[in-house]
Design a protein around this motif. Sequence first.
Motif, PDB file in Angstrom:
ATOM      1  N   THR A   1      26.773  66.988   8.294  1.00  0.00           N
ATOM      2  CA  THR A   1      27.333  68.284   8.179  1.00  0.00           C
ATOM      3  C   THR A   1      27.992  69.011   9.362  1.00  0.00           C
ATOM      4  N   SER A   2      27.880  68.617  10.489  1.00  0.00           N
ATOM      5  CA  SER A   2      28.507  68.742  11.819  1.00  0.00           C
ATOM      6  C   SER A   2      29.978  68.433  11.422  1.00  0.00           C
ATOM      7  N   GLN A   3      30.069  67.060  11.251  1.00  0.00           N
ATOM      8  CA  GLN A   3      31.279  66.392  11.097  1.00  0.00           C
ATOM      9  C   GLN A   3      32.007  67.160   9.888  1.00  0.00           C
ATOM     10  N   LYS A   4      31.514  67.285   8.794  1.00  0.00           N
ATOM     11  CA  LYS A   4      32.065  68.206   7.754  1.00  0.00           C
ATOM     12  C   LYS A   4      32.758  69.626   8.316  1.00  0.00           C
ATOM     13  N   THR A   5      31.715  70.357   8.908  1.00  0.00           N
ATOM     14  CA  THR A   5      32.143  71.657   9.082  1.00  0.00           C
ATOM     15  C   THR A   5      33.135  71.559  10.488  1.00  0.00           C
ATOM     16  N   ALA A   6      32.919  70.645  11.357  1.00  0.00           N
ATOM     17  CA  ALA A   6      34.075  70.550  12.454  1.00  0.00           C
ATOM     18  C   ALA A   6      35.362  70.459  11.846  1.00  0.00           C
ATOM     19  N   THR A   7      35.535  69.685  10.918  1.00  0.00           N
ATOM     20  CA  THR A   7      36.730  68.991  10.331  1.00  0.00           C
ATOM     21  C   THR A   7      37.557  70.322   9.663  1.00  0.00           C
TER      22      THR A   7
ATOM     23  N   ALA B   1      23.745  73.115  15.489  1.00  0.00           N
ATOM     24  CA  ALA B   1      23.185  72.899  14.218  1.00  0.00           C
ATOM     25  C   ALA B   1      21.922  72.284  14.571  1.00  0.00           C
ATOM     26  N   ILE B   2      21.550  71.395  15.659  1.00  0.00           N
ATOM     27  CA  ILE B   2      20.155  70.926  15.748  1.00  0.00           C
ATOM     28  C   ILE B   2      19.312  71.869  16.454  1.00  0.00           C
ATOM     29  N   ALA B   3      19.845  72.733  17.020  1.00  0.00           N
ATOM     30  CA  ALA B   3      19.015  73.750  17.570  1.00  0.00           C
ATOM     31  C   ALA B   3      18.358  74.859  16.609  1.00  0.00           C
ATOM     32  N   GLN B   4      18.700  74.837  15.215  1.00  0.00           N
ATOM     33  CA  GLN B   4      18.309  75.289  14.318  1.00  0.00           C
ATOM     34  C   GLN B   4      17.135  74.803  13.580  1.00  0.00           C
ATOM     35  N   VAL B   5      16.430  73.815  14.010  1.00  0.00           N
ATOM     36  CA  VAL B   5      15.330  73.080  13.691  1.00  0.00           C
ATOM     37  C   VAL B   5      14.455  73.859  13.111  1.00  0.00           C
ATOM     38  N   ASP B   6      13.912  75.073  14.102  1.00  0.00           N
ATOM     39  CA  ASP B   6      12.857  75.858  14.192  1.00  0.00           C
ATOM     40  C   ASP B   6      13.080  76.806  12.832  1.00  0.00           C
ATOM     41  N   ARG B   7      14.368  77.310  12.528  1.00  0.00           N
ATOM     42  CA  ARG B   7      14.821  78.026  11.409  1.00  0.00           C
ATOM     43  C   ARG B   7      14.596  77.122   9.992  1.00  0.00           C
ATOM     44  N   VAL B   8      15.009  75.885  10.265  1.00  0.00           N
ATOM     45  CA  VAL B   8      14.874  75.112   9.022  1.00  0.00           C
ATOM     46  C   VAL B   8      13.556  75.076   8.612  1.00  0.00           C
ATOM     47  N   LEU B   9      12.556  74.613   9.427  1.00  0.00           N
ATOM     48  CA  LEU B   9      11.385  74.821   9.323  1.00  0.00           C
ATOM     49  C   LEU B   9      10.565  75.806   8.622  1.00  0.00           C
ATOM     50  N   LYS B  10      10.823  76.875   9.253  1.00  0.00           N
ATOM     51  CA  LYS B  10      10.232  78.226   8.765  1.00  0.00           C
ATOM     52  C   LYS B  10      10.858  78.649   7.262  1.00  0.00           C
ATOM     53  N   GLY B  11      11.916  78.417   7.220  1.00  0.00           N
ATOM     54  CA  GLY B  11      12.560  78.491   5.743  1.00  0.00           C
ATOM     55  C   GLY B  11      12.192  77.684   4.391  1.00  0.00           C
ATOM     56  N   PHE B  12      12.008  76.401   5.018  1.00  0.00           N
ATOM     57  CA  PHE B  12      11.902  75.217   3.996  1.00  0.00           C
ATOM     58  C   PHE B  12      10.490  75.560   3.227  1.00  0.00           C
ATOM     59  N   ASN B  13      10.629  75.261   1.702  1.00  0.00           N
ATOM     60  CA  ASN B  13       9.369  75.274   1.097  1.00  0.00           C
ATOM     61  C   ASN B  13       9.401  74.296   0.083  1.00  0.00           C
ATOM     62  N   PRO B  14       8.540  73.160   0.315  1.00  0.00           N
ATOM     63  CA  PRO B  14       8.580  71.886  -0.507  1.00  0.00           C
ATOM     64  C   PRO B  14       8.333  72.185  -2.024  1.00  0.00           C
TER      65      PRO B  14
ATOM     66  N   GLY C   1      20.796  70.790   5.540  1.00  0.00           N
ATOM     67  CA  GLY C   1      22.182  70.772   5.664  1.00  0.00           C
ATOM     68  C   GLY C   1      22.843  72.097   5.351  1.00  0.00           C
ATOM     69  N   ILE C   2      22.194  72.893   4.465  1.00  0.00           N
ATOM     70  CA  ILE C   2      22.702  74.273   4.018  1.00  0.00           C
ATOM     71  C   ILE C   2      22.527  75.141   5.346  1.00  0.00           C
ATOM     72  N   ILE C   3      21.410  75.232   6.017  1.00  0.00           N
ATOM     73  CA  ILE C   3      21.010  75.931   7.295  1.00  0.00           C
ATOM     74  C   ILE C   3      21.957  75.532   8.284  1.00  0.00           C
TER      75      ILE C   3
END
Length: 391
Positions: free
Chosen positions: A83-89, A105-118, A129-131
């Motif tokens: 995702t970083s490669q695609k966005t940086a490009t 991006a990787i600093a957003q791990v907490d945000r990913v885990l809080k918003g994820f619903n399996p 990837g979206i976050i």
Amino acid sequence: MQPRQNIIEIFSTFVQFDGDRFSHWAIESRLHRSIKSCLSHTPKETSEIFWVLYWYKFWQVSETKLLAKQHLAAYLQEPCYWTSQKTATSFVSTQYKLSDCFQIAIAQVDRVLKGFNPEQGNTLKNYAGIIFGSAIRETLRQRREVDICTDWGLLRKISQKRLQESLQNAGLSSDTIVNYVLAWNCFKTLYVPTKASNSRQLSRPDHETWEAIAQAYNSQSPQQVNPQTLEKWLLSIAKAARKYLYPTPNSLNVSKGGDDSWELLDNLPGTEQQSLIHQLVTQEEEQTRNSQKADINKLLVEAIAQLELQVQQILQLYYAQQLNQDTIAKQLDMKQYTVSRRLTKARETLLRSLANWSQDTLHIAVTSDLLTSMSNVMEEWLHNYYSVSPH
């Protein structure tokens, strides 16, 4: 970037950069021991999906949040990288490189885990990837604005909501924040640049403007201050805003306190979690199977509904009434080979839907052997589906 090959690597290694290029996968020894210990208790559990849900459940238990977060952060390294490669490009004019985007991006791990619903049917990788992409784009836009603004330009452009968030993030007291916000409002009201001025490159207000700002502030506050104090306050606000809008991402493996030899990962809780694993294995397997069965059932029912009405009628006669092709042909006044072709075409359509679902949802590569297996499963499903009740 070389993809990781097994569960131990996937949940215990981290991307290392050489300049702005991928260098290698760095092994975190404690996470390596943790996942290896877990696998030794459940050697049959080699599914990536199982371990994602396992550590996600661990993350939801407060006393094991840190361990679970570290494993999931390791797991998310690949989607974060791509995702970083695609966005940086896509941000070709930015000074920020792939490695910068990765850290954002990787600093957003907490945000990913809080918003994820399996239970919503999305995978953790896809959701992350979206976050990650959203966080990088938002941060780069903010950073570009912050980088090219003078302090005075930034103070005129920032909203009150962001300003208050910046001051709260800086740890200021509520009374100080009230004073700073009032000073900022007086500044914005009285320092109005001319239309010819560059709104980003605003210069420091002149003496008369500072006097007017101080007068406006003192008329609204019991605390009397001079222009020099107000300037100091506003520069502090600008500094806090830059830090808030342009944060420095923290590594997940950072030293704690003053002892450089002691790191955050040193404080991982014990990794012998055999009891919880055994509690989850059966539950997760059953939940996953039931969820997948429900998804497949819905998928095939919807696929049947999209078929021509005559084809649906043929399926009904063949599977529900168990008529042979000759009898169906006579009943529908058509040739036997037409019935055969339409049955075959219907099966192919349903099988294609099932194969696409497997690729998109389970990320399974569809091989000829797998298609054969799917075909058998689908045939069994058709018999069961039409035997339950008339359709």
